[in-house]
Scaffold this active site. Structure first.
Site, PDB file in Angstrom:
ATOM      1  N   CYS A   9       0.864  -1.181   0.000  1.00 18.10           N
ATOM      2  CA  CYS A   9       0.000   0.000   0.000  1.00 18.10           C
ATOM      3  C   CYS A   9       0.903   1.235   0.000  1.00 18.10           C
ATOM      4  O   CYS A   9       2.080   1.133  -0.338  1.00 18.10           O
ATOM      5  CB  CYS A   9      -0.994  -0.009   1.164  1.00 18.10           C
ATOM      6  SG  CYS A   9      -0.311   0.227   2.813  1.00 18.10           S
ATOM      7  N   ARG A  15      -3.308  -0.620   5.419  1.00 18.05           N
ATOM      8  CA  ARG A  15      -3.889  -1.712   4.629  1.00 18.05           C
ATOM      9  C   ARG A  15      -2.959  -2.902   4.447  1.00 18.05           C
ATOM     10  O   ARG A  15      -3.351  -4.050   4.689  1.00 18.05           O
ATOM     11  CB  ARG A  15      -4.329  -1.186   3.256  1.00 18.05           C
ATOM     12  CG  ARG A  15      -5.453  -0.169   3.355  1.00 18.05           C
ATOM     13  CD  ARG A  15      -5.703   0.514   2.035  1.00 18.05           C
ATOM     14  NE  ARG A  15      -4.594   1.411   1.696  1.00 18.05           N
ATOM     15  CZ  ARG A  15      -4.483   2.072   0.554  1.00 18.05           C
ATOM     16  NH1 ARG A  15      -5.405   1.932  -0.378  1.00 18.05           N
ATOM     17  NH2 ARG A  15      -3.463   2.867   0.341  1.00 18.05           N
ATOM     18  N   ASP A 123      -8.227   3.690   1.500  1.00 18.47           N
ATOM     19  CA  ASP A 123      -7.252   3.994   2.550  1.00 18.47           C
ATOM     20  C   ASP A 123      -8.013   4.511   3.771  1.00 18.47           C
ATOM     21  O   ASP A 123      -8.643   5.568   3.702  1.00 18.47           O
ATOM     22  CB  ASP A 123      -6.261   5.050   2.056  1.00 18.47           C
ATOM     23  CG  ASP A 123      -5.092   5.248   3.007  1.00 18.47           C
ATOM     24  OD1 ASP A 123      -5.193   4.827   4.182  1.00 18.47           O
ATOM     25  OD2 ASP A 123      -4.081   5.819   2.571  1.00 18.47           O
TER      26      ASP A 123
END
Length: 151
Positions: A9, A15, A123
């Site tokens: 990420c 994440r 996100d």
């Protein structure tokens, strides 16, 4: 030899650490190595976001042993599968690929659930607590699919 999977990420604190922990929990540890990295380098050396740690813990997964690292070209050599959390990071990773073989290792993670739809894992960094819950549920579902494909 273990199959190596990398989750990617942006900052490697929200994440991808969750994806790493979730997939690790679904695969035999003697046959698979799961790690994570970020395309940005500003969190290198840090633990995952406290909200990621908390949501993982809620579901019995401990990600407090993870330390953020920066995605580098060497990762193409060291990993068999590279899953990115969103289109922006997918493009950033592909731009670093030294050749077509390296590019073939890179996938947008939610395409495992929704082939060809290019859906991003949102996100949750700037969102509320429910953002982390939603991301966990998405990643848990897709990691189940990935684990079944790999085993």
């Amino acid at each position: 030899m273990a199959v190596k999977i990398l989750m990617v990420c942006l900052g490697n604190i929200c994440r991808s650490p969750l994806a790493e922990g979730i997939l690790q929990s679904k695969l035999p540890k003697d046959k698979f190595i799961v790690d994570s990295a970020g395309t940005g380098d500003w969190h290198v050396g840090q633990l995952p976001d406290k909200r990621s740690i908390a949501i993982a813990k809620k579901y019995g997964i401990d990600i407090t042993n993870q330390v953020a690292q920066h995605f580098k070209v060497i990762h193409f050599e060291n990993f068999d599968h590279i899953y990115t959390m969103d289109m922006s990071n997918y493009k950033n990773v592909l731009n670093l690929a030294p050749n077509e073989k390296a590019k073939s290792k890179v996938k947008l993670i939610l395409n495992e659930l929704f082939p060809g739809e290019n859906v991003d894992v949102p996100d949750p960094y700037y969102g509320g607590e429910d953002g982390f819950e939603n991301v966990f549920q998405m990643l848990d579902e897709v990691c189940e699919v990935i684990a079944k494909k790999l085993t």
